[in-house]
Design a protein around this motif. Structure first.
Motif, PDB file in Angstrom:
ATOM      1  N   TYR A   1      -5.609   7.526 -10.668  1.00 34.92           N
ATOM      2  CA  TYR A   1      -6.841   8.308 -10.603  1.00 34.92           C
ATOM      3  C   TYR A   1      -6.937   9.284 -11.784  1.00 34.92           C
TER       4      TYR A   1
ATOM      5  N   ASN B   1      -5.779  -3.558  -3.204  1.00 36.52           N
ATOM      6  CA  ASN B   1      -4.627  -3.361  -2.333  1.00 36.52           C
ATOM      7  C   ASN B   1      -4.960  -3.667  -0.877  1.00 36.52           C
TER       8      ASN B   1
ATOM      9  N   ILE C   1       0.830  -1.210   0.000  1.00 34.02           N
ATOM     10  CA  ILE C   1       0.000   0.000   0.000  1.00 34.02           C
ATOM     11  C   ILE C   1       0.861   1.255   0.000  1.00 34.02           C
TER      12      ILE C   1
ATOM     13  N   THR D   1      -8.750  -0.791  -7.733  1.00 33.18           N
ATOM     14  CA  THR D   1      -7.351  -1.017  -7.409  1.00 33.18           C
ATOM     15  C   THR D   1      -7.098  -0.796  -5.922  1.00 33.18           C
ATOM     16  N   LEU D   2      -7.730   0.214  -5.345  1.00 34.79           N
ATOM     17  CA  LEU D   2      -7.594   0.469  -3.910  1.00 34.79           C
ATOM     18  C   LEU D   2      -8.166  -0.684  -3.101  1.00 34.79           C
TER      19      LEU D   2
ATOM     20  N   MET E   1      -1.082   5.398  -7.259  1.00 34.79           N
ATOM     21  CA  MET E   1      -2.530   5.534  -7.149  1.00 34.79           C
ATOM     22  C   MET E   1      -2.979   6.913  -7.618  1.00 34.79           C
TER      23      MET E   1
ATOM     24  N   ASN F   1       2.500   1.994  -3.236  1.00 36.86           N
ATOM     25  CA  ASN F   1       1.529   2.312  -4.279  1.00 36.86           C
ATOM     26  C   ASN F   1       0.987   3.736  -4.248  1.00 36.86           C
TER      27      ASN F   1
ATOM     28  N   THR G   1      -9.513   3.147 -10.284  1.00 33.83           N
ATOM     29  CA  THR G   1      -8.768   3.477  -9.074  1.00 33.83           C
ATOM     30  C   THR G   1      -9.434   2.885  -7.840  1.00 33.83           C
TER      31      THR G   1
END
Length: 214
Positions: free
Chosen positions: A86, A101, A75, A97-98, A82, A78, A94
Motif C-alpha cells: 500500500y 489473494n 492471506i 493484489t487483495l 500488503m 501476506n 494493493t
C-alpha cells in the motif's frame, strides 16, 4: 519525506507496462488466468510435499506445520507485505493484489474437488508446478497486481531501481530454503529448489522492462 513516498506510490504500474492501458475486461481475464495457474501449481506441489519460492513457498511450508487451508495461509502470510504494498505500490495495485489473494484462497479450496490425482512424479511436480506458478505471477504482474509477499518487494525494486525481479526473487528464495532445510527431507528440498528455479525462470526471461508491448 511524505512527498517522496507519494511519488514512489504513483509510479507507473509496477514500472511494468508504462504507456499501456488495459481495460476492465483485459484485467479480469489476465487476473483470472493468473489465479488459475497459481492455484493449480500450488496443488501439484502440495501433493508432492514440496515448497517453492516466494509467498507461495511460505504458504506451502506453513501448511505442513499447521492444519489450515493453504489459501488462508496465503492471506495470513501476506498481511505485512500488503502494508508495504500500500505504501510503496499505491492503492490500485494493493486493491488488485487483495482481490487476487481472496480469489486465490477460494480457488485453492475448489481445485482439489475438481480433479483427483493418485500419483505425481516429483520431477513433473517441480517443473510444471513451478512453471505454472511463474506463469500466474507473470500474468498478474502484466495487469498491475501480484500475489503479494516477497513478489511485492521484487516488483518495487525493479520499478524503482531497475533490478531484475527474477534475480532478486531467487536471492530471497535461497533464504527461504535455508530456513526450510531443517523441516524438509533433503530430497524434497532439492526438488523444491527445482520448482523455485522453474518459477523464477519465467520472471527472469519474460518479466523485463520494455519487453511486453501489448
Amino acid at each position: 519525506m511524505v512527498n517522496g513516498m507519494a511519488n514512489e506510490a504513483t509510479l507507473p504500474p509496477a514500472g511494468i507496462n508504462a504507456g499501456l492501458v488495459h481495460n476492465v475486461k483485459d484485467d479480469v481475464y489476465g487476473l483470472t488466468l493468473g489465479v488459475m495457474f497459481i492455484a493449480i501449481g500450488l496443488y501439484m506441489l502440495k501433493l508432492a510435499g514440496m515448497i517453492t519460492g516466494g509467498v507461495a513457498g511460505m504458504a506451502l511450508l506453513f501448511s505442513y506445520l499447521v492444519e489450515l487451508p493453504i489459501g488462508l495461509l496465503f492471506i495470513l502470510t501476506n498481511i505485512p507485505f500488503m502494508l508495504f504494498c500500500y505504501v510503496r505500490m499505491g492503492r490500485a495495485f494493493t486493491l488488485k493484489t487483495l482481490i487476487v489473494n481472496i480469489a486465490l484462497a477460494a480457488t485453492s479450496q475448489i481445485v482439489p474437488h475438481l480433479q483427483t490425482v493418485t500419483y505425481i512424479h516429483p520431477l513433473f511436480a517441480a517443473l510444471v508446478g513451478g512453471t505454472f506458478i511463474g506463469m500466474g505471477v507473470l500474468s498478474l504482474a502484466r495487469h498491475n497486481a501480484s500475489v503479494g509477499g516477497t513478489g511485492v518487494v521484487t516488483l518495487w525494486l525493479q520499478a524503482r531501481f531497475g533490478i531484475n525481479a527474477g534475480k532478486t526473487q531467487m536471492l530471497l528464495d535461497l533464504l527461504l530454503f535455508a530456513l526450510s532445510s531443517s523441516l524438509l527431507p533433503a530430497s524434497l528440498l532439492l526438488w523444491s529448489a527445482l520448482s523455485a528455479l522453474a518459477m523464477n525462470a519465467m520472471l527472469m526471461n519474460w518479466h523485463k522492462p520494455g519487453r511486453y508491448q501489448g
